[in-house]
Design a protein around this motif. Structure first.
Motif, PDB file in Angstrom:
ATOM      1  N   LYS A 147       0.855  -1.189   0.000  1.00 20.65           N
ATOM      2  CA  LYS A 147       0.000   0.000   0.000  1.00 20.65           C
ATOM      3  C   LYS A 147       0.889   1.237   0.000  1.00 20.65           C
ATOM      4  CE  LYS A 147      -0.592   0.005   5.055  1.00 20.65           C
ATOM      5  NZ  LYS A 147      -1.570   0.011   6.158  1.00 20.65           N
ATOM      6  N   PRO A 148       0.346   2.415  -0.364  1.00 26.61           N
ATOM      7  CA  PRO A 148       1.188   3.607  -0.433  1.00 26.61           C
ATOM      8  C   PRO A 148       1.864   3.913   0.902  1.00 26.61           C
ATOM      9  CG  PRO A 148      -0.925   4.009  -1.491  1.00 26.61           C
ATOM     10  CD  PRO A 148      -1.039   2.688  -0.791  1.00 26.61           C
ATOM     11  N   GLY A 149       3.142   4.269   0.823  1.00 24.07           N
ATOM     12  CA  GLY A 149       3.882   4.668   2.015  1.00 24.07           C
ATOM     13  C   GLY A 149       3.689   6.152   2.277  1.00 24.07           C
ATOM     14  N   SER A 150       4.138   6.599   3.427  1.00 26.70           N
ATOM     15  CA  SER A 150       4.054   8.021   3.765  1.00 26.70           C
ATOM     16  C   SER A 150       5.240   8.383   4.646  1.00 26.70           C
ATOM     17  CB  SER A 150       2.723   8.314   4.472  1.00 26.70           C
ATOM     18  OG  SER A 150       2.574   9.698   4.697  1.00 26.70           O
ATOM     19  N   LEU A 151       5.220   9.569   5.201  1.00 21.22           N
ATOM     20  CA  LEU A 151       6.225   9.994   6.170  1.00 21.22           C
ATOM     21  C   LEU A 151       5.513  10.176   7.501  1.00 21.22           C
ATOM     22  CD1 LEU A 151       8.083  12.583   3.896  1.00 21.22           C
ATOM     23  CD2 LEU A 151       8.874  10.293   4.514  1.00 21.22           C
ATOM     24  N   PRO A 152       6.202   9.931   8.624  1.00 16.00           N
ATOM     25  CA  PRO A 152       5.531   9.896   9.929  1.00 16.00           C
ATOM     26  C   PRO A 152       4.732  11.155  10.265  1.00 16.00           C
ATOM     27  CG  PRO A 152       7.824   9.160  10.108  1.00 16.00           C
ATOM     28  CD  PRO A 152       7.640   9.662   8.723  1.00 16.00           C
ATOM     29  N   PHE A 153       5.187  12.310   9.796  1.00 16.90           N
ATOM     30  CA  PHE A 153       4.546  13.573  10.176  1.00 16.90           C
ATOM     31  C   PHE A 153       3.457  14.017   9.192  1.00 16.90           C
ATOM     32  CE2 PHE A 153       8.533  14.262   7.929  1.00 16.90           C
ATOM     33  CZ  PHE A 153       8.113  15.023   6.844  1.00 16.90           C
ATOM     34  N   ILE A 154       3.215  13.215   8.152  1.00 17.21           N
ATOM     35  CA  ILE A 154       2.208  13.594   7.162  1.00 17.21           C
ATOM     36  C   ILE A 154       0.881  12.903   7.477  1.00 17.21           C
ATOM     37  CG2 ILE A 154       1.526  13.505   4.728  1.00 17.21           C
ATOM     38  CD1 ILE A 154       4.443  13.642   3.944  1.00 17.21           C
ATOM     39  N   LYS A 155      -0.178  13.682   7.521  1.00 11.02           N
ATOM     40  CA  LYS A 155      -1.515  13.116   7.703  1.00 11.02           C
ATOM     41  C   LYS A 155      -2.217  13.110   6.344  1.00 11.02           C
ATOM     42  CE  LYS A 155      -5.850  13.446  10.215  1.00 11.02           C
ATOM     43  NZ  LYS A 155      -6.743  14.289  11.034  1.00 11.02           N
ATOM     44  N   ILE A 156      -2.379  11.917   5.773  1.00 13.75           N
ATOM     45  CA  ILE A 156      -3.063  11.779   4.480  1.00 13.75           C
ATOM     46  C   ILE A 156      -4.564  11.958   4.722  1.00 13.75           C
ATOM     47  CG2 ILE A 156      -3.507  10.259   2.511  1.00 13.75           C
ATOM     48  CD1 ILE A 156      -0.566  10.706   2.654  1.00 13.75           C
ATOM     49  N   ASP A 157      -5.141  13.053   4.208  1.00 12.89           N
ATOM     50  CA  ASP A 157      -6.580  13.266   4.428  1.00 12.89           C
ATOM     51  C   ASP A 157      -7.429  12.750   3.256  1.00 12.89           C
ATOM     52  OD1 ASP A 157      -6.352  15.183   2.420  1.00 12.89           O
ATOM     53  OD2 ASP A 157      -6.406  16.878   3.789  1.00 12.89           O
ATOM     54  N   LYS A 158      -6.763  12.316   2.181  1.00 12.90           N
ATOM     55  CA  LYS A 158      -7.406  11.767   0.985  1.00 12.90           C
ATOM     56  C   LYS A 158      -8.263  12.794   0.242  1.00 12.90           C
ATOM     57  CE  LYS A 158      -7.407   6.959   2.538  1.00 12.90           C
ATOM     58  NZ  LYS A 158      -8.151   5.698   2.584  1.00 12.90           N
ATOM     59  N   LYS A 159      -8.155  14.051   0.626  1.00 10.70           N
ATOM     60  CA  LYS A 159      -8.887  15.125  -0.053  1.00 10.70           C
ATOM     61  C   LYS A 159      -7.912  16.084  -0.721  1.00 10.70           C
ATOM     62  CE  LYS A 159     -12.794  14.770   3.079  1.00 10.70           C
ATOM     63  NZ  LYS A 159     -13.331  15.212   4.364  1.00 10.70           N
ATOM     64  N   ARG A 160      -7.028  16.662   0.068  1.00  8.36           N
ATOM     65  CA  ARG A 160      -6.017  17.590  -0.456  1.00  8.36           C
ATOM     66  C   ARG A 160      -4.612  16.996  -0.366  1.00  8.36           C
ATOM     67  NH1 ARG A 160      -8.054  21.680  -3.632  1.00  8.36           N
ATOM     68  NH2 ARG A 160     -10.264  21.725  -3.068  1.00  8.36           N
ATOM     69  N   ILE A 161      -4.373  16.229   0.698  1.00 10.30           N
ATOM     70  CA  ILE A 161      -3.105  15.503   0.838  1.00 10.30           C
ATOM     71  C   ILE A 161      -3.411  14.059   0.498  1.00 10.30           C
ATOM     72  CG2 ILE A 161      -1.209  14.911   2.399  1.00 10.30           C
ATOM     73  CD1 ILE A 161      -1.999  17.374   4.081  1.00 10.30           C
ATOM     74  N   ILE A 162      -2.935  13.632  -0.689  1.00 15.97           N
ATOM     75  CA  ILE A 162      -3.444  12.391  -1.272  1.00 15.97           C
ATOM     76  C   ILE A 162      -2.322  11.407  -1.619  1.00 15.97           C
ATOM     77  CG2 ILE A 162      -5.509  13.506  -2.209  1.00 15.97           C
ATOM     78  CD1 ILE A 162      -4.074  13.665  -4.937  1.00 15.97           C
ATOM     79  N   THR A 163      -2.719  10.153  -1.844  1.00 11.55           N
ATOM     80  CA  THR A 163      -1.805   9.128  -2.361  1.00 11.55           C
ATOM     81  C   THR A 163      -2.146   8.891  -3.832  1.00 11.55           C
ATOM     82  OG1 THR A 163      -3.227   7.225  -1.917  1.00 11.55           O
ATOM     83  CG2 THR A 163      -1.851   8.015  -0.088  1.00 11.55           C
ATOM     84  N   SER A 164      -1.438   7.972  -4.447  1.00 18.95           N
ATOM     85  CA  SER A 164      -1.694   7.642  -5.852  1.00 18.95           C
ATOM     86  C   SER A 164      -3.130   7.165  -6.058  1.00 18.95           C
ATOM     87  CB  SER A 164      -0.713   6.564  -6.328  1.00 18.95           C
ATOM     88  OG  SER A 164      -0.781   5.422  -5.479  1.00 18.95           O
ATOM     89  N   THR A 165      -3.701   6.498  -5.059  1.00 19.03           N
ATOM     90  CA  THR A 165      -5.071   5.987  -5.188  1.00 19.03           C
ATOM     91  C   THR A 165      -6.053   7.122  -5.455  1.00 19.03           C
ATOM     92  OG1 THR A 165      -4.574   4.134  -3.720  1.00 19.03           O
ATOM     93  CG2 THR A 165      -6.903   4.670  -4.029  1.00 19.03           C
ATOM     94  N   GLU A 166      -5.988   8.182  -4.647  1.00 13.31           N
ATOM     95  CA  GLU A 166      -6.897   9.319  -4.813  1.00 13.31           C
ATOM     96  C   GLU A 166      -6.568  10.117  -6.076  1.00 13.31           C
ATOM     97  OE1 GLU A 166      -6.832   7.577  -1.243  1.00 13.31           O
ATOM     98  OE2 GLU A 166      -5.185   9.008  -1.561  1.00 13.31           O
TER      99      GLU A 166
END
Length: 466
Positions: A147-166
């Motif tokens: 699944k997509p990785g991230s960085l510890p301090f990033i909160k993926i909100d799936k609206k504006r801060i997104i992964t490849s899926t969104e």
């Protein structure tokens, strides 16, 4: 209780190929998929939908920038973004449906639900209605992917801060897309939205983009994408990502340690992927994982539990669909008593930007680090008649060969259709061809593959067209 010779958990490229090969070998086979559609990340939110959008956006880019030169007047070309996303979804649906057909054709039992180990020979399948079914198996192949990785301090909100899926299903074209990560995923999706009119800024921690590929490809790709309007900020370490309303602010430290602020309306976090083992119940059977969360396997793809195998993104190695497919085939054949082998050095890597990027074997950086004695042949795409005819003149082919034996050690290319052309290099290296062997093969004219022949000729400084 239903009983099987092999149960495959996960229906991505590794899992469904493993299941088909098991069935071909006469093993009673079942496959378990957590989601409602088969095909895993690749078919649903990875390889296939991203290529669909890359292709659609490429058509649009050509219409706007190249049609006139070709003598085609196409005034007021517009993007129908909803239709573009709808077509992508159709392609995904057709491809995923094709997997269902293959399961039926090969008489493979399919189960929808979350598969987890009760013990080494029993698997629980938790269904959407919370009911649990248990099946029995002699062997299991874990193919649960990543699944997509991230960085510890990033909160993926799936609206504006997104992964490849969104990023594959946005409702609008971003005005300014910030991309964290200059690897394959970030560059491919970044190019999609750049073509459609977004401003795109790529923020990369390493000194180069696509850092695992040959340095010549990284340099050439960045040059080409810059011409297309993408902006690059390499040697930048992201320290903060904040979203407020419709704005995202990314803060990063540059090479000198000075903070730099980037503002956009969307931020794509593309810092790699991580193995996905959540809910598998590995602890119930004592399966070992490494510090990166990947399942440990031996040379035969067996875990520390002999009748349980693991393949694809969930184990170490490049996270590539075709690597997973090879491992799926290998695991099936080992279970059936055969003795297959994979040469991991000959699994090609590809970036599906335009120009496309592909490489197989050793990079020049790896050969230098190993102290190898090698020679180099390089040929520019712009010297090809076929490239000039299609206006695809960016790129090159680079061949690395052993200085004494002339055996090809690596082939690296950037240019039109490199993703397809790389297969010639894989075949040549599989049969341990020398650069002389390929140089003396007849290549149809005019074609892009002539660049491989010319690069092989250039190994001995006898290229004809450069």
């Amino acid at each position: 209780m239903k009983s099987f010779d092999v149960v495959v958990i996960g229906s991505g490229p590794g899992g469904y190929v493993a299941a088909i090969r098991c069935a071909q070998l006469g093993l009673k086979t079942a496959i378990i998929e957590k989601y409602s559609t088969m095909g895993g990340t690749c078919l649903n939110v990875g390889c296939i939908p991203s290529k669909a959008l890359l292709d659609s956006s490429h058509h649009y880019y050509d219409a706007v920038h190249h049609f006139e030169k070709h003598g085609i007047d196409a005034k007021e070309v517009k993007v129908n973004f909803k239709q573009m996303i709808d077509r992508k979804s159709e392609v995904v649906s057709q491809t995923s449906g094709g997997i269902n057909f293959l399961m039926d054709k090969n008489k493979i039992d399919t189960f929808q639900g979350l598969g987890s180990f009760k013990d080494a020979n029993h698997i629980n399948i938790k269904k959407e209605n919370n009911e649990t079914e248990t099946i029995e198996t002699k062997n299991t192949i874990i193919a649960t992917g990543s699944k997509p990785g991230s960085l510890p301090f990033i909160k993926i909100d799936k609206k504006r801060i997104i992964t490849s899926t969104e990023a594959l299903s946005l409702s609008e074209i971003p005005k300014h897309l910030l991309v964290i990560g200059g690897g394959v995923i970030g560059l491919e999706l970044g190019q999609v939205y750049k073509r459609l009119g977004a401003e795109v800024s790529v923020i990369e921690y390493m000194p180069t983009i696509i850092p695992t590929m040959d340095g010549a490809l990284s340099k050439e790709l960045q040059k080409s994408l810059k011409k297309q309007g993408m902006k690059f900020f390499t040697d930048h370490k992201v320290s903060s990502v904040k979203s407020s309303g419709k704005e995202v602010v990314v803060t990063a430290d540059d090479k000198k340690g000075n903070p730099v602020e980037f503002k956009g309306d969307y931020c794509l976090v593309a810092v790699g992927r991580k193995a996905y083992t959540e809910g598998l119940g590995l602890e119930n059977v004592g399966i070992q994982v490494n510090e990166r969360g990947q399942i440990e396997t031996n040379a035969h793809l067996q875990t520390n539990i002999p009748n349980i195998y693991a393949i694809g993104d969930v184990i170490k190695g490049a996270m590539l669909a075709h690597k997973a497919e090879e491992e799926g085939t290998m695991a099936a054949e080992i279970i059936a008593g055969q003795k297959p082998h994979i040469d991991y050095n000959l699994i090609p890597g590809v970036v599906y930007t335009w120009p496309e990027v592909a490489g197989v074997g050793k990079t020049e950086e790896e050969l230098k680090a190993a102290g190898a004695n090698y020679k180099v042949g390089s040929f520019p795409m712009r010297a090809l008649g076929r490239a000039r005819a299609s206006m695809d003149i960016d790129g090159l082919v680079k061949v690395l060969a052993d200085a004494k034996t002339d055996e090809i050690l690596g082939v690296h290319m950037i240019g039109a259709r490199a993703a397809d052309i790389i297969a010639e290099a894989v075949v040549a290296m599989e049969f341990r061809a020398s650069s002389e062997d390929v140089a003396r093969m007849s290549h149809a004219h005019p074609t892009y593959t002539e660049a491989i022949k010319e690069a092989c000729l250039a190994v001995e400084n006898r290229s004809i067209h450069s």
